[in-house]
Design a protein around this motif. Structure first.
Motif, mmCIF file in Angstrom:
data_model
loop_
_atom_site.group_PDB
_atom_site.id
_atom_site.type_symbol
_atom_site.label_atom_id
_atom_site.label_comp_id
_atom_site.label_asym_id
_atom_site.label_seq_id
_atom_site.Cartn_x
_atom_site.Cartn_y
_atom_site.Cartn_z
ATOM 1 N N THR A 66 3.223 -3.206 -0.810
ATOM 2 C CA THR A 66 2.008 -4.578 -0.555
ATOM 3 C C THR A 66 2.576 -4.868 1.192
ATOM 4 O O THR A 66 1.280 -4.385 2.328
ATOM 5 N N GLU A 67 4.141 -4.454 1.778
ATOM 6 C CA GLU A 67 4.014 -4.445 3.661
ATOM 7 C C GLU A 67 2.361 -3.170 3.911
ATOM 8 O O GLU A 67 2.785 -3.873 4.751
ATOM 9 N N MET A 100 -4.523 2.208 -2.014
ATOM 10 C CA MET A 100 -4.728 0.409 -2.421
ATOM 11 C C MET A 100 -5.394 1.081 -4.244
ATOM 12 O O MET A 100 -4.835 -0.167 -4.595
ATOM 13 N N ALA A 101 -5.712 2.139 -4.164
ATOM 14 C CA ALA A 101 -6.507 1.834 -5.855
ATOM 15 C C ALA A 101 -5.183 2.219 -6.516
ATOM 16 O O ALA A 101 -4.840 1.789 -7.926
ATOM 17 N N ARG A 102 -3.512 2.995 -6.602
ATOM 18 C CA ARG A 102 -2.647 2.395 -7.025
ATOM 19 C C ARG A 102 -1.875 1.394 -7.169
ATOM 20 O O ARG A 102 -1.332 1.110 -8.285
ATOM 21 N N LEU A 103 -1.787 0.374 -5.742
ATOM 22 C CA LEU A 103 -0.729 -0.424 -5.600
ATOM 23 C C LEU A 103 -2.021 -1.055 -6.974
ATOM 24 O O LEU A 103 -1.825 -2.245 -7.687
ATOM 25 N N ALA A 104 -3.017 -1.532 -7.381
ATOM 26 C CA ALA A 104 -3.736 -2.076 -7.798
ATOM 27 C C ALA A 104 -4.104 -1.980 -9.642
ATOM 28 O O ALA A 104 -3.329 -2.746 -9.952
ATOM 29 N N LYS A 105 -3.303 0.051 -9.813
ATOM 30 C CA LYS A 105 -3.095 -0.079 -11.052
ATOM 31 C C LYS A 105 -1.752 -0.840 -11.265
ATOM 32 O O LYS A 105 -1.585 -1.301 -12.703
ATOM 33 N N ALA A 106 -0.774 -0.937 -10.103
ATOM 34 C CA ALA A 106 0.662 -1.274 -10.505
ATOM 35 C C ALA A 106 1.131 -2.930 -10.590
ATOM 36 O O ALA A 106 1.582 -3.199 -11.439
ATOM 37 N N PHE A 107 -0.571 -3.301 -10.314
ATOM 38 C CA PHE A 107 -0.498 -5.075 -10.029
ATOM 39 C C PHE A 107 -1.336 -5.332 -11.827
ATOM 40 O O PHE A 107 -1.095 -6.893 -11.635
ATOM 41 N N ALA A 108 -1.526 -4.164 -12.488
ATOM 42 C CA ALA A 108 -1.946 -4.419 -13.537
ATOM 43 C C ALA A 108 -2.033 -5.484 -14.254
ATOM 44 O O ALA A 108 -2.862 -6.180 -14.900
#
Length: 535
Positions: free
Chosen positions: A464-465, A387-395
């Motif tokens: 995200t899925e 989830m932390a990596r996903l947040a960075k990807a959406f930065a």
């Protein structure tokens, strides 16, 4: 007056909105930002909002439309991180300034206030106060300084091309306020610097570069200067700083909490620089060595012109602003916008733990419950990092604030589950089947895509899925534990809150999925020239 603020969600922008809302002469405020804040909260509720990313050439038409019929523009948008993405920083900071200026002129705006910086000035080796005539060629070893110098050249060119538009450029010192504490920590210190320890007390001694001295200004004082410049139609450059200068000894006094006897361990900057460089390269420190060079070589500014021509005075000292920042860092203070989000949206404290010595009832199969909770903890451990990596990807998208808040909550829930298991006397589990299951599938998914496309929508839609599936599993885990609250020794309200939080997290991930799936398989979003946040 109708005033537009570009970059209205950061440290300076939030303070400018507060100041504008107090002005009877301001009829309308437009906030422009790449990622919109929670518009129901102060001070963001005082503005109308448009989401526009200023870095792209084709944003000019959208900016022109948005700025039409406005009397003044305050341009504050600036990207500090990531240090390594020099092309991105230059595009946002320098090209973005050009796009805003040209769009404002095309919209018929007659007055523009631009946020420059002390960082634009050429370096010095003395403590003499410099006025606004000092050269703005920057400090070569600092990317921030060089981009600020380049921004000054953009303003120069614009003024030659548009002599009918009045431009004021404000050059503030370091801007501190309590609500910017978490933002400043992320940009300059990073997550590995344990500022939370400041809650327990101040350190007895502070290591500090021997040659450094700094000027600071409270962000509210800077905001008043921006608003005064906009309301009065001021023109030219203005130095904005508090009257007191922070020496290592004064800084040591503030940081140690003992202004009279604060102790400092002076370290020559030449010796400190390779350590800062190594810490930054290893990921332990967010700021690079260029910021140290600025601390040592930036000139001290004379703020006389701002006092005389703007009628501006600093209401807080530099020492007061620094002390407020330190207090804010201790508690992780922030605001509900993407750049200013608090360090933690909430604490683990509301999640009550059973009393020490708690024992499971005899009719509960302790081994089965332990295995169930261990399996969920293993999944939560994998989900926390993912989830932390996903947040960075959406930065670089408007969804960043929402996804970052989910990542914060997931981390805190993981921590609570660990503590809850410890209180039951369950040993910490090793790698269990669910963790291996998640890891194997994650590796399989990653292998389908080249590394350089990791932030492409076609990848993020699947990422995200996966998190939507994980959150669904977590939701049912909390519901199962809700049926066993008496055995676990915690109130039912704890798991009811966790269930409510998880349902909200699912809604946020659904919004992110809706955003990214619309772009998932369009070729234009797969190239570096057309990043995810366009369109």
């Amino acid at each position: 007056m109708r005033i537009a603020v570009v970059g209205a969600t950061g440290n300076a922008g939030t303070a400018v909105l507060r100041q504008l809302a107090r002005q009877d002469s301001v009829e309308s405020i437009l906030g422009i930002a790449r990622r919109l804040p929670n518009q129901a909260l102060e001070p963001y509720s005082h503005a109308e909002w448009r989401s526009i990313d200023v870095q792209f050439e084709d944003s000019r038409a959208e900016l022109t439309t948005a700025l039409t019929d406005y009397d003044a523009v305050i341009h504050l948008a600036w990207l500090i991180q990531p240090n390594t993405e020099r092309e991105l920083l230059r595009r946002v900071n320098v090209d973005g300034t050009r796009h805003v200026l040209e769009a404002a002129a095309a919209a018929g705006v007659k007055h523009i206030v631009v946020a420059s910086s002390v960082g634009a000035y050429s370096g010095v080796t003395d403590n003499q106060l410099r006025d606004e005539s000092w050269p703005t060629n920057g400090i070569a070893s600092s990317h921030y300084s060089m981009d600020k110098a380049a921004q000054e050249r953009v303003i120069d060119e614009f003024q030659i091309k548009h002599p009918d538009v009045t431009v004021a450029r404000l050059r503030p010192a370091l801007k501190f306020q309590a609500s910017a504490a978490s933002e400043i920590q992320r940009y300059f210190l990073g997550e590995w610097v344990p500022v939370q320890l400041l809650r327990a007390g101040r350190p007895p001694i502070i290591p500090f570069p021997k040659e450094a001295r700094a000027q600071v200004v409270h962000t509210d004082d800077v905001a008043r200067a921006y608003v005064l410049a906009a309301l009065t139609g001021a023109e030219g450059a203005f130095n904005i700083c508090a009257d007191d200068i922070l020496t290592p000894q004064i800084i040591g006094g503030v940081l140690t909490g003992n202004p009279k006897y604060g102790r400092v361990l002076p370290i020559p900057s030449k010796a400190l620089r390779p350590l800062v460089k190594a810490a930054h390269r290893s990921g332990l420190l967010a700021a690079d060595e260029g910021w140290l060079d600025m601390a040592v070589h930036s000139p001290l500014m004379d703020n006389t012109r701002a006092k005389q021509e703007l009628g501006w005075e600093p209401l807080k000292t530099a020492a007061q602003a620094l002390d407020e920042l330190i207090e804010g860092m201790a508690v992780g203070e922030g605001r509900r916008s993407a750049p200013m989000r608090p360090r933690q949206q909430r604490s683990v404290a509301p999640f009550v733990l059973p009393p020490k010595g708690h024992r499971l009832p005899d009719d509960i199969d302790a081994m089965a419950l332990r295995q169930y909770m261990a399996d969920h903890l293993a999944g939560a451990t994998a989900g926390r990092g993912r989830m932390a990596r996903l947040a960075k990807a959406f930065a670089n998208t408007p969804m960043y604030g929402e996804i970052a808040s989910v990542a914060d909550e997931v981390r805190l829930e993981h921590k609570y589950l660990q503590k809850l298991m410890n209180r039951q006397g369950f040993p910490r589990p090793g790698i269990s089947a669910p963790a291996l299951w998640v890891g194997e599938r994650v590796a399989r998914v990653k292998s389908y895509f080249p590394k350089e496309l990791k932030n492409a929508p076609s990848v993020l839609v699947l990422e995200t899925e996966l998190m939507l599936s994980a959150v669904t599993g977590k939701l049912h885990g909390w519901k199962t534990l809700l049926n066993n609250t008496a055995a676990l020794g915690v109130p039912a309200s704890v798991f009811e809150q966790l269930i409510e939080d998880t349902e909200r997290q699912y809604e946020k991930l659904q919004k992110a999925h809706q955003y990214v799936r619309a772009r998932a398989f369009k070729k234009c979003y797969e190239s570096q020239d057309h990043p995810l946040d366009r369109g």
